[in-house]
Scaffold this motif. Structure first.
Motif, PDB file in Angstrom:
ATOM      1  N   GLU A 230      -8.253   6.021  -4.068  1.00  0.00           N
ATOM      2  CA  GLU A 230      -6.901   5.574  -3.718  1.00  0.00           C
ATOM      3  C   GLU A 230      -6.871   4.201  -3.058  1.00  0.00           C
ATOM      4  O   GLU A 230      -5.798   3.645  -2.810  1.00  0.00           O
ATOM      5  N   ASN A 233      -5.058   0.910  -4.888  1.00  0.00           N
ATOM      6  CA  ASN A 233      -3.598   1.025  -4.972  1.00  0.00           C
ATOM      7  C   ASN A 233      -2.935   0.910  -3.608  1.00  0.00           C
ATOM      8  O   ASN A 233      -1.910   0.227  -3.449  1.00  0.00           O
ATOM      9  N   TYR A 236      -3.244  -2.763  -2.281  1.00  0.00           N
ATOM     10  CA  TYR A 236      -2.373  -3.703  -2.998  1.00  0.00           C
ATOM     11  C   TYR A 236      -0.899  -3.409  -2.735  1.00  0.00           C
ATOM     12  O   TYR A 236      -0.069  -4.327  -2.710  1.00  0.00           O
ATOM     13  N   HIS A 237      -0.561  -2.149  -2.531  1.00  0.00           N
ATOM     14  CA  HIS A 237       0.812  -1.822  -2.150  1.00  0.00           C
ATOM     15  C   HIS A 237       1.138  -2.453  -0.812  1.00  0.00           C
ATOM     16  O   HIS A 237       2.237  -3.016  -0.632  1.00  0.00           O
TER      17      HIS A 237
END
Length: 243
Positions: A230, A233, A236-237
């Motif tokens: 995870e 993601n 970068y979120h």
């Protein structure tokens, strides 16, 4: 806006903390003729993860002081600590020279993040409590030296993690602001150092560090990643939200 991603090394990019635990366990078991077992040292090693070498040795010496002094009769405390260091370094360097063993401990998904942020032109730093000799060997084995802007080790600082000195030095060298730095750590001591430096911190836990990181309650759950798949993601979120 995030401009730099700062990676811890041991336990973050490569599971050398497991190898370090093993090397200390073997060394102390040998020095105490087995009265301190391998399992005892491995089980207690988690509390010392992220500390500089002196902190680890001091902690383990105090924990197993009685049997160490009993079996190394006549030696003063500092000499016993030196015996622990020399013994475990001999074991650890053998491990680092075993390319197959070392590569089997690479943190696949955390390394993928490093490659991704390299392709996206972020500044990349390794900030580790390992000494330069060991750090360079591990970084070389991973083939990432050319992708790093800076490598800082315990040889570059006076105060080790959880003191923020190494992260403060990163900020100074990169000439950017604290809030523009994102730290990737695995240990509680490393997390404390990053937070004390005023930086954003993500914790990617492993079985040695997971319990301590969660129970310390110093990071919001959003920033604690127990499944490394995870990581990309979530990082970068966060980066997108902070543009």
């Amino acid at each position: 806006m995030i401009k730099a991603i700062i990676f811890d090394l041991d336990g973050t990019l490569v599971h050398t903390e497991l190898l370090k635990a093993e090397s200390y366990a073997q060394a102390i078991q040998i020095l105490t003729n087995g009265s301190v077992t391998h399992k005892m040292v491995v089980d207690s090693f988690g509390q010392y993860v992220g500390l500089p070498r002196a902190g680890v040795v001091n902690g383990l010496f105090e924990e197993y002081k009685s049997p160490l002094l009993e079996h190394l009769n006549g030696l003063d405390n500092e000499t016993v600590k030196e015996r622990i260091i020399s013994g475990r370094l001999a074991i650890y360097h053998e491990m680092l020279n075993d390319k197959k063993l070392l590569s089997s401990h690479f943190c696949k998904y955390n390394l993928e993040l490093l490659h991704r942020v390299h392709n996206d032109n972020f500044r990349k730093v390794v900030a580790t409590m390992s000494h330069l000799r060991e750090a360079e060997k591990v970084i070389g084995a991973m083939g990432i030296h050319g992708k790093l802007d800076i490598v800082l080790t315990s040889d570059d600082i006076v105060h080790g993690k959880p003191h923020p000195e190494i992260y403060l030095k990163v900020k100074e060298l990169l000439k950017i602001e604290f809030h523009e730095c994102l730290v990737i750590e695995d240990s509680l001591n490393g997390i404390k150092a990053g937070l004390a430096a005023g930086m954003h911190v993500f914790a990617v836990t492993n079985h040695i560090t997971r319990s301590q990181v969660h129970s310390a309650n110093i990071l919001a759950p959003l920033f604690i990643i127990d499944d490394p798949k995870e990581l990309i993601n979530k990082v970068y979120h966060f980066i997108e939200k902070n543009k």
